[in-house]
Write an enzyme that holds these catalytic residues in place. Sequence first.
Site, PDB file in Angstrom:
ATOM      1  N   CYS A  86      46.081  56.325  36.135  1.00  0.00           N
ATOM      2  CA  CYS A  86      45.164  55.065  36.473  1.00  0.00           C
ATOM      3  C   CYS A  86      46.527  53.956  37.987  1.00  0.00           C
ATOM      4  O   CYS A  86      45.436  53.198  38.573  1.00  0.00           O
ATOM      5  CB  CYS A  86      45.354  54.171  35.240  1.00  0.00           C
ATOM      6  SG  CYS A  86      44.244  55.168  33.785  1.00  0.00           S
ATOM      7  N   LYS A 132      40.248  48.570  29.402  1.00  0.00           N
ATOM      8  CA  LYS A 132      38.891  49.382  30.398  1.00  0.00           C
ATOM      9  C   LYS A 132      39.157  50.901  30.101  1.00  0.00           C
ATOM     10  O   LYS A 132      39.679  50.980  28.899  1.00  0.00           O
ATOM     11  CB  LYS A 132      39.837  49.249  32.156  1.00  0.00           C
ATOM     12  CG  LYS A 132      41.396  50.191  31.447  1.00  0.00           C
ATOM     13  CD  LYS A 132      42.012  50.099  33.282  1.00  0.00           C
ATOM     14  CE  LYS A 132      43.224  50.679  33.116  1.00  0.00           C
ATOM     15  NZ  LYS A 132      43.379  52.458  32.004  1.00  0.00           N
ATOM     16  N   ASP A 145      48.709  50.556  31.530  1.00  0.00           N
ATOM     17  CA  ASP A 145      48.698  51.524  30.511  1.00  0.00           C
ATOM     18  C   ASP A 145      50.565  52.435  29.908  1.00  0.00           C
ATOM     19  O   ASP A 145      50.043  53.192  29.642  1.00  0.00           O
ATOM     20  CB  ASP A 145      48.260  52.173  30.663  1.00  0.00           C
ATOM     21  CG  ASP A 145      47.088  52.050  31.098  1.00  0.00           C
ATOM     22  OD1 ASP A 145      46.283  50.976  31.150  1.00  0.00           O
ATOM     23  OD2 ASP A 145      45.544  52.873  31.995  1.00  0.00           O
TER      24      ASP A 145
END
Length: 202
Positions: free
Chosen positions: A155, A110, A12
Amino acid sequence: MRPATHALIVIDVQNDFCPGGALAVTDGDAIIAGINALIGEFPVRVLTQDWHPADHSSFAVNHAGAACFGMIDMPYGPQVLWPAHCVQGSTGAAFHRDLATDAADLVIRKGFRAGIDSYSAFFENDHETPTGLEGYLRTRGVTHLTLVGLATDFCVAYSAIDAAALGFAVTVREDLCRAIDLDGSLAAAREKMRAAAVTVEQ
Ligand code: VGL
Ligand code: ZN
């Protein structure tokens, strides 16, 4: 070059998690040069991208009267309410322009289902709906993972713990991660990673 069984997973590194973004992580962009330098060492290279519809249930704005960083109960368990971030197709959802995205073999998105969040690159927050990343890595013969990116305590940590439970040997390079650190979440994440036998390198 590392052995063919080793993958780098870059979590990310998107505009919304970098300074100026909707859910900015302090110094989130400070890790990019180091990630770019590392990616060439790995024969398998994966980027993840948080990718939410505008009506995503993890956004505080989609719950009347709810405040950002509060908690709600979802059918799959407690869920933090976030500022709207990484909306599909937005500039905030794009990778940071300095990230060496051309080097990636796979980009995995995601959090694209409105009703469920997905911190982990392997399973959504119900801990059972797979993203498909495990199959990709296994079919490429990968056994060892190095994780870097944003954010350490969400994450990255969720991905690392799931990966270890799936039987991968997992290293988190904390020097190439930055944290949100909400109510002690960084210390808790470090503890859970160590308990899951993730190697956390400072
Ligand atoms: C993340 C909160 C919400 C992350 C993603 O990338 O760590 N955190 N969505
Ligand atoms: Zn998100």
